[in-house]
Scaffold this active site. Structure first.
Site, short mmCIF file in Angstrom:
data_model
loop_
_atom_site.label_atom_id
_atom_site.label_comp_id
_atom_site.label_asym_id
_atom_site.label_seq_id
_atom_site.Cartn_x
_atom_site.Cartn_y
_atom_site.Cartn_z
N LYS A 180 0.95 -0.95 0.03
CA LYS A 180 -0.01 -0.17 -0.06
C LYS A 180 1.36 1.53 -0.12
O LYS A 180 1.84 1.53 0.78
CB LYS A 180 -0.84 0.13 1.06
CG LYS A 180 -2.23 1.19 1.01
CD LYS A 180 -2.74 1.28 2.74
CE LYS A 180 -3.36 1.81 2.42
NZ LYS A 180 -3.71 3.49 2.04
N GLU B 82 -0.27 4.72 -8.10
CA GLU B 82 -0.35 5.81 -7.19
C GLU B 82 0.85 6.15 -6.77
O GLU B 82 2.00 5.41 -7.72
CB GLU B 82 -0.09 5.18 -5.87
CG GLU B 82 -0.32 5.69 -4.40
CD GLU B 82 -1.81 5.89 -3.43
OE1 GLU B 82 -2.60 5.53 -4.37
OE2 GLU B 82 -1.30 6.70 -2.48
N PHE C 266 -0.76 -0.50 -10.14
CA PHE C 266 -1.11 -1.35 -9.79
C PHE C 266 -2.71 -1.84 -10.46
O PHE C 266 -3.38 -3.13 -10.30
CB PHE C 266 -1.23 -1.42 -8.37
CG PHE C 266 -2.52 -0.38 -7.43
CD1 PHE C 266 -3.44 -0.16 -8.29
CD2 PHE C 266 -1.84 1.18 -7.15
CE1 PHE C 266 -4.40 1.17 -7.59
CE2 PHE C 266 -2.39 1.98 -6.76
CZ PHE C 266 -3.80 1.83 -7.00
N ARG D 276 -3.61 9.51 -5.66
CA ARG D 276 -4.28 7.66 -7.03
C ARG D 276 -3.73 8.75 -7.66
O ARG D 276 -4.05 10.09 -8.42
CB ARG D 276 -4.86 7.43 -6.42
CG ARG D 276 -6.34 6.60 -7.27
CD ARG D 276 -5.48 5.27 -6.91
NE ARG D 276 -6.56 4.20 -7.29
CZ ARG D 276 -7.33 3.63 -6.69
NH1 ARG D 276 -8.18 3.64 -5.67
NH2 ARG D 276 -8.19 2.76 -7.26
P1 AMP Z 1 -7.32 4.51 2.07
O1 AMP Z 1 -7.24 6.58 1.75
O2 AMP Z 1 -6.72 4.60 3.26
O3 AMP Z 1 -8.75 4.45 2.48
O4 AMP Z 1 -7.08 3.88 1.32
C1 AMP Z 1 -6.99 3.06 -0.71
C2 AMP Z 1 -6.42 4.10 -1.04
O5 AMP Z 1 -5.10 3.64 -0.66
C3 AMP Z 1 -6.28 4.16 -2.83
O6 AMP Z 1 -7.46 5.26 -3.32
C4 AMP Z 1 -5.26 4.13 -2.88
O7 AMP Z 1 -4.63 5.50 -3.78
C5 AMP Z 1 -4.09 3.75 -2.48
N1 AMP Z 1 -3.11 2.61 -2.05
C6 AMP Z 1 -1.56 2.17 -2.49
N2 AMP Z 1 -1.13 1.62 -2.98
C7 AMP Z 1 -2.71 0.53 -3.17
C8 AMP Z 1 -2.31 -0.50 -4.13
N3 AMP Z 1 -1.49 -1.35 -3.91
N4 AMP Z 1 -4.26 -0.94 -4.37
C9 AMP Z 1 -4.60 -0.15 -4.64
N5 AMP Z 1 -5.30 1.28 -3.98
C10 AMP Z 1 -3.91 1.53 -3.21
#
Ligand code: AMP
Length: 635
Positions: A299, A368, A408, A304
């Protein structure tokens, strides 16, 4: 359709209080809007055109508080202050923007404020279509599109003038609608789901569902029963078309003119961003239970970005990336969109170059962008923000903050829409089109292996891991259970260190594993389980209950520090195991808390991870067994 008719129908829609009634009322409105002066079949690109006579796409967007489709990066850019000023001017000479503001404070909502003014005596005339100066939906749409196009010096006052002109032609209900529309706050109780259901209801259920353009424009839609008739698969057909087009107006027109076949024919288009697929929070155990085999990815802690690139697009000459300025409207070179589908291409020239140099087929990629240091290690999220929406000084900031793109997902490659394919397949395609930016995907089927991936990701400075269903499709805009985000530190525990084991080999001089306990003296129920307490591994002093051992996440430096601070408090030593007087409180993260006979608390932390010493806490401030019970979901 006259704007007055739309505004009044909208008021009636808002007066409904049941979901089904609202959907039926919207369906009836769409059917009427679509029938009034819709095209007589054939060419339907009107969904995107500016001068179309077709009211349906406009009405659909207006109901959602939009002039442009969601994928369109144009905005009205009308703020509340400008709107208040336009209202004040339209309301007459003795009304100031401050008066409007006062009324707003009283009423709490701009639509009600706008409706309460008498705009130049026009009230009533336009509303009943006397023909004198009555605004039509199409005219209003055209005016608002012109207003959105105003840019540069003086654009603010031109917008204010245009809006003022529109308000002077409004009846109260039109004024309320217009004020809410320009600020994007419709307050009709009509969300995207309602419009989706209403489109299915209005255009896919009558006459055994038209498969082609055969809806007779004379036929009025009459919702007579208070229940929906559109079957689930009709709604799903609309939903899918919405996902690929990201344009409610266009989809409504398709459904009306060509039925399900038209909806099925909709596909992704390079240059038209789709909503990002989102994730829910979840644990490794959740993922293994749900998916069996889990696709584990890092992650990344960044922003994004959706990349759209058509190397041989129909641009006049060639594929030179249009990174450095320009008007940004032509589709030359890769285009980059934020999670909210803003065009961020110009802020991120190195990503544009990276893609343009390597990709030789049309693609839509999801990923990302992270800021990195000179070694290529990730920097905190705030650093990306210094670059992300920047319009000026892009080159200077490019020197100051380096970026890296981690892709990704791959939604489209070389003519193939991949939304319905499995993540496995999409990821294979991703590696094919942009290998050096493709994020690693590891398959794991047990929580320990996932925990190891997570530790590696954290050690490399990333935020955690994403746990994905390798068989799942890409569902735009959906925050479903096929993508789980597993971030540590959601909730941590402040525990007392009551024991330790000496390390091995190079670390024989240092403690390696620490035994953790919580306070258990609060009430009778908190008395530790004595059977467990008799075990060798339970060294908890009176008033404490052990909950686990932590050995992960401790740097060499922290280990030396902990050893030095704890050694004076050793009260017992058996082999390599020592017991301490309760002295030090540490913060630990964990994946979950399970019931367990191993520790005297009757619970064990799964995958505990050292976060740091709570210098600010004494042992009496450490967490209690009661909190552990709560965190475990037992209370
Ligand atoms: P959050 O912002 O905490 O809701 O986490 C989701 C966000 O993590 C997504 O919208 C992406 O921007 C980010 N992200 C980072 N790495 C990944 C990954 N490998 N796959 C999907 N989302 C990712």
């Amino acid at each position: 359709m006259e704007f007055a008719a739309l505004a009044e129908r909208a008021e009636r829609v808002a007066a409904n209080d049941g979901d089904i009634e609202t959907t039926l009322a919207v369906a009836a409105l769409l059917a009427d809007a679509g029938a009034a002066d819709g095209p007589d079949g054939g060419e339907d690109d009107s969904a995107e055109g500016d001068e179309s006579a077709d009211d349906l796409p406009v009405v659909v967007r207006f109901l959602l508080g939009r002039v442009f489709p969601a994928h369109d990066t144009r905005t009205l850019d009308v703020g509340p202050a400008l709107c208040r000023e336009a209202i004040a001017r339209a309301a007459g000479q003795n009304v100031s923007a401050a008066d409007v503001e006062d009324r707003l404070a009283e009423r709490g909502e701009i639509g009600a404020v706008a409706a309460a003014y008498d705009f130049g005596g026009q009230r009533g005339l336009a509303a009943f279509g006397s023909g004198r100066d009555a605004l039509t939906v199409a005219e209003l749409d055209a005016e608002l599109r012109d207003l959105a196009a105003a840019s540069g010096e003086g654009s603010e006052s031109r917008k204010r003038d245009a809006l003022f002109g529109l308000f002077t032609r409004c009846s109260p209900s039109e004024a309320a609608f217009l004020a809410r529309l320009v600020l994007g706050e419709m307050r009709l109780g009509v969300g995207e789901g309602t419009v989706r259901d209403a489109v299915a209801e209005a255009f896919l259920v009558r006459d055994g569902e038209p498969e082609s353009a055969d809806v007779d424009s004379g036929e009025a839609f009459e919702p007579d029963a208070a229940e929906l008739a559109a079957p689930e698969d009709a709604v799903a057909a609309v939903e899918r078309a919405l996902q690929v087009t990201n344009d409610y107006g266009r989809v409504a027109v398709r459904a009306r003119d060509e039925g399900r076949a038209g909806l099925r024919a909709e596909s992704l288009r390079v240059g038209r961003p789709v909503q990002a697929m989102l994730a829910q929070a979840g644990t490794a155990t959740d993922a293994v239970d749900a998916f069996g085999e889990v696709a584990v990815e890092t992650k990344f802690d960044g922003a994004r970005v959706q990349v759209h690139y058509e190397p041989d697009g129909d641009a006049p000459d060639g594929d030179a990336p249009d990174a450095g300025g320009g008007d940004g409207d032509d589709a030359l070179g890769p285009r980059l969109y934020s999670r909210n589908m803003d065009d961020v291409t110009e802020a991120l020239p190195e990503i544009v170059e990276h893609v343009a140099e390597r990709v030789d087929a049309p693609v839509i990629l999801d990923g990302e962008v992270v800021a990195v240091d000179d070694e290529g290690d990730p920097l905190p999220f705030q650093e990306v923000l210094r670059r992300f929406r920047r319009k000026h000084d892009v080159d200077r900031m490019r020197e100051a903050v380096s970026l890296r793109f981690h892709a990704f997902d791959c939604l489209h490659a070389d003519g193939d829409d991949l939304l319905d394919r499995s993540l496995r397949e999409r990821h294979d395609r991703l590696r094919g089109v942009l290998p050096d930016a493709a994020a690693d995907l590891t398959l794991a089927d047990d929580p320990e292996a996932i925990a190891a991936e997570e530790r590696a990701a954290l050690d490399a400075g990333h935020e955690g891991v994403m746990l994905k269903n390798p068989e799942a499709a890409y569902t735009p805009g959906d925050r479903g259970r096929d993508w789980l985000k597993r971030k540590p530190d959601v909730e941590t525990l402040d525990a007392v260190v009551v024991g330790a084991e000496w390390g091995e080999g190079r670390r024989a001089e240092l403690f390696g594993t620490f035994l953790l306990a919580v306070r258990a003296e609060d009430d009778a129920r908190d008395a530790p389980d004595r059977d467990a307490a008799d075990r060798d591994d339970d060294l908890a002093p009176a008033g404490y209950a052990t909950v686990g051992k932590v050995a992960t996440g401790i740097t060499d430096e922290a280990l030396a520090d902990l050893t030095e601070r704890l050694e004076p408090h050793v009260v017992d030593e058996t082999g390599t195991t020592v017991a301490f007087d309760p002295e030090l409180v540490v913060e630990v993260g964990y994946e979950e808390i399970q019931t367990s006979p191993t520790y005297s608390a009757g619970y064990a932390l799964r995958f505990p991870r050292f976060v740091g010493v709570r210098e600010d806490k004494g042992v009496d401030d450490a967490d209690s067994l009661a909190r552990v019970r709560r965190l475990a979901g037992d209370e």
